[in-house]
Design an enzyme around this catalytic site. Structure first.
Site, PDB file in Angstrom:
ATOM      1  N   GLY A   1     -17.717   8.671  -4.421  1.00 37.63           N
ATOM      2  CA  GLY A   1     -16.480   8.739  -5.206  1.00 37.63           C
ATOM      3  C   GLY A   1     -16.635   8.101  -6.568  1.00 37.63           C
ATOM      4  O   GLY A   1     -17.713   8.155  -7.181  1.00 37.63           O
TER       5      GLY A   1
ATOM      6  N   CYS B   1     -10.581  -6.773  -2.586  1.00 37.84           N
ATOM      7  CA  CYS B   1     -11.578  -7.461  -1.745  1.00 37.84           C
ATOM      8  C   CYS B   1     -13.032  -7.169  -2.113  1.00 37.84           C
ATOM      9  O   CYS B   1     -13.783  -8.096  -2.417  1.00 37.84           O
ATOM     10  CB  CYS B   1     -11.335  -7.123  -0.284  1.00 37.84           C
ATOM     11  SG  CYS B   1      -9.819  -7.867   0.327  1.00 37.84           S
TER      12      CYS B   1
ATOM     13  N   GLU C   1      -6.085  -2.493   3.864  1.00 35.88           N
ATOM     14  CA  GLU C   1      -4.795  -2.090   3.303  1.00 35.88           C
ATOM     15  C   GLU C   1      -4.617  -0.599   3.540  1.00 35.88           C
ATOM     16  O   GLU C   1      -5.574   0.166   3.501  1.00 35.88           O
ATOM     17  CB  GLU C   1      -4.750  -2.399   1.798  1.00 35.88           C
ATOM     18  CG  GLU C   1      -4.485  -3.867   1.550  1.00 35.88           C
ATOM     19  CD  GLU C   1      -4.493  -4.229   0.073  1.00 35.88           C
ATOM     20  OE1 GLU C   1      -4.131  -3.389  -0.757  1.00 35.88           O
ATOM     21  OE2 GLU C   1      -4.870  -5.375  -0.239  1.00 35.88           O
TER      22      GLU C   1
ATOM     23  N   LYS D   1      10.151 -13.633  -4.382  1.00 36.75           N
ATOM     24  CA  LYS D   1       9.650 -12.854  -3.245  1.00 36.75           C
ATOM     25  C   LYS D   1      10.322 -13.310  -1.945  1.00 36.75           C
ATOM     26  O   LYS D   1      10.743 -12.483  -1.134  1.00 36.75           O
ATOM     27  CB  LYS D   1       8.134 -13.080  -3.165  1.00 36.75           C
ATOM     28  CG  LYS D   1       7.394 -12.137  -2.264  1.00 36.75           C
ATOM     29  CD  LYS D   1       5.904 -12.461  -2.381  1.00 36.75           C
ATOM     30  CE  LYS D   1       5.039 -11.357  -1.891  1.00 36.75           C
ATOM     31  NZ  LYS D   1       3.619 -11.647  -2.114  1.00 36.75           N
TER      32      LYS D   1
ATOM     33  N   THR E   1     -10.280 -15.194   2.676  1.00 39.41           N
ATOM     34  CA  THR E   1     -11.735 -15.045   2.587  1.00 39.41           C
ATOM     35  C   THR E   1     -12.261 -16.187   1.723  1.00 39.41           C
ATOM     36  O   THR E   1     -11.943 -16.260   0.535  1.00 39.41           O
ATOM     37  CB  THR E   1     -12.063 -13.681   1.952  1.00 39.41           C
ATOM     38  OG1 THR E   1     -11.444 -12.669   2.748  1.00 39.41           O
ATOM     39  CG2 THR E   1     -13.560 -13.443   1.867  1.00 39.41           C
TER      40      THR E   1
END
Ligand code: NAD
Length: 439
Positions: free
Chosen positions: A254, A261, A153, A35, A121
């Site tokens: 939904g 998260c 996000e 990365k 977190t």
């Protein structure tokens, strides 16, 4: 200011890039060599609207550099952000392995005053643990601060550049003064920087995510009830959302919440409560209802096609856990797809950004299409799981040409019922009557 950000995932890369954008010198350090190599070569490893432009600009200006060398990053910065993963452990509690490992290393590296800021977190009490671990190996002055991140996000750059609030947990006046200056460019419109103690800051993040997960879950239950009672959840949503005490946001029902998260943070808060011998009853219900909500759409498919789905082919629109991201962690789409695969269904799917990540996870168990229409060919029905904008105003004629039957199961209520009636679709959505004009 000179900063380093340890961990360059969704939070770390946005944090580093946005701080570079306001003129700071930022070093992003990550353990993942591949990365880092990609980022050093100017390749952005995640999809996040608006990030790529400022990522390239700041690399070019020399404000943003990447390394795998933690010591180099720490030696060349005064403020160190930890944006490390805190995934769920087997029991659901947050796994602090990465945070504590880095804290231990920091203690051995730090030789002058630094502010170490936890952006991950983390459970209440982590700042104290980090403090102790660093102090074990380090004699110099340092402050550990909790600064939980609230970006979403898909909206991360906007959220970071214009946060509704910045929460900073520290009682150190020196750290408060420095962080006030660091965040000043982000709160010019008057949004608050809220200073508090470390424990309250840590809990604020879990309370925020768990409250939002509860709000979504409550609406999903209202939607399920609407279907039974013959009410329309869109009407109920508008009816309650105009009450300013309730607010219009986070009221859309939904297929259940997902993502990296909400599921993990609700679980972790529940465990934190249990460990403190507090029975947080609402959270248990939220988790239970949410898992059941992933399967509501499957029940609708079975009630239309019967129990034997082994000769059926379904098209799926949307794989990411929400629109505008390529993130598929805990994505409802994966749960729904896996359940359908177990029932013998053939699946072809399209997502504007997340297909590569899904391929890495489930390979060729499903087929992937070049666009939203290609996958409809000979499909018995379309299942909509993620509400990407590109799905909102489709060419219904093209859809009807591809689909074997004009059947849509919509987990996101993208279309008006009257339009679906006019178009002649069988249309089962969430919390609204089923449109079944020709069926
Ligand atoms: P992520 O998995 O996308 O990124 C974490 C990065 O840390 C990876 O690049 C990984 O290689 C790197 N890393 C792991 N161990 C390391 C080490 N020892 N040294 C250096 N780098 C290391 O995670 P994320 O989504 O950015 O989340 C990070 C934290 O922020 C989590 O605690 C998460 O709960 C929290 N958070 C996430 C979001 C979100 O929307 N993703 C929002 C707010 C808060």
């Amino acid at each position: 200011m000179k900063l380093s950000v340890i961990g360059t995932g969704y939070v770390g890369l946005v944090t580093g890039t946005c701080f570079a954008e306001t003129g700071n010198q930022v070093i992003c350090a990550d353990i993942n060599e591949e990365k880092v190599k990609r980022m050093q070569a100017g390749e952005i490893p995640i999809y996040e609207p608006g990030l790529e432009t400022i990522f390239h600009r700041n690399i070019k200006q020399g404000n943003l550099i990447f390394t795998t060398d933690l010591k180099y990053a720490v030696d060349n910065s005064d403020i160190i952000f930890l944006a490390l993963p805190t995934p769920p452990s087997e029991d659901g509690s947050a796994d602090l392995k990465h945070v504590l490992e880095v804290a231990e290393q920091l203690g051995k590296i730090i030789t002058s005053y630094k502010i170490i800021i936890d952006k991950s977190t983390v459970p209440v009490g982590t700042a104290e643990k980090v403090q102790e671990l660093i102090a074990k190996n380090c004699v110099c002055d340092f402050d550990v601060v909790s600064n939980p991140e609230f970006l979403r996000e898909g909206m991360a750059v906007e959220d970071f550049m214009k946060p509704e609030r910045v929460v900073i947990g520290t009682e150190s006046e020196k750290a408060q003064e420095i962080l006030n200056r660091l965040y000043a460019p982000f709160v010019r419109q008057g949004n608050p920087i809220i200073f508090m103690d470390e424990r309250s800051a840590e809990l604020t993040k879990y309370a925020a995510n768990s409250f939002l997960a509860t709000k979504i879950t409550f609406m999903n239950e209202i939607a399920n009830l609407c279907e039974i009672l013959g009410a329309d959840v869109d009407m109920v949503r508008k009816g309650i959302g105009s009450d300013s005490r309730i607010g219009k946001r986070f009221l859309f029902p939904g297929v259940g919440y997902g993502g990296s998260c909400f599921p993990k943070d609700v679980k972790a808060l529940n465990i934190m409560a249990n460990q403190s011998v507090y029975d947080f009853k609402i959270l248990k219900s939220v988790m239970e209802v949410n898992e059941a909500q992933w399967m509501v759409i499957i029940d609708k498919i079975i009630s239309k096609f019967g129990n034997d789905l082994s000769d059926k082919k379904f098209a799926v629109w949307g794989l990411a856990f929400k629109p505008n991201t390529d993130d598929i962690r805990e994505a409802p789409a994966l749960y729904i797809i896996n359940a359908l695969l177990q029932l013998g269904v053939t699946i072809s799917a399209f997502d504007p950004e997340a297909m590569l990540n899904v391929k890495k996870e489930i390979g060729d168990k499903i087929q992937y299409g070049e666009n939203q229409y290609a996958i409809l060919e000979n499909a018995d029905a379309l299942i909509i799981i993620t509400e990407w904008s590109v799905f909102r105003s489709p060419d219904f004629e093209m859809m009807k040409k591809g689909l074997k039957n004009n059947i849509i199961f919509d987990g996101r209520n993208l279309f008006e019922l009257e339009e679906m009636e006019k178009q002649g679709f069988y249309y089962a959505s969430v919390g609204r009557r089923v449109v079944s004009s020709e069926f």
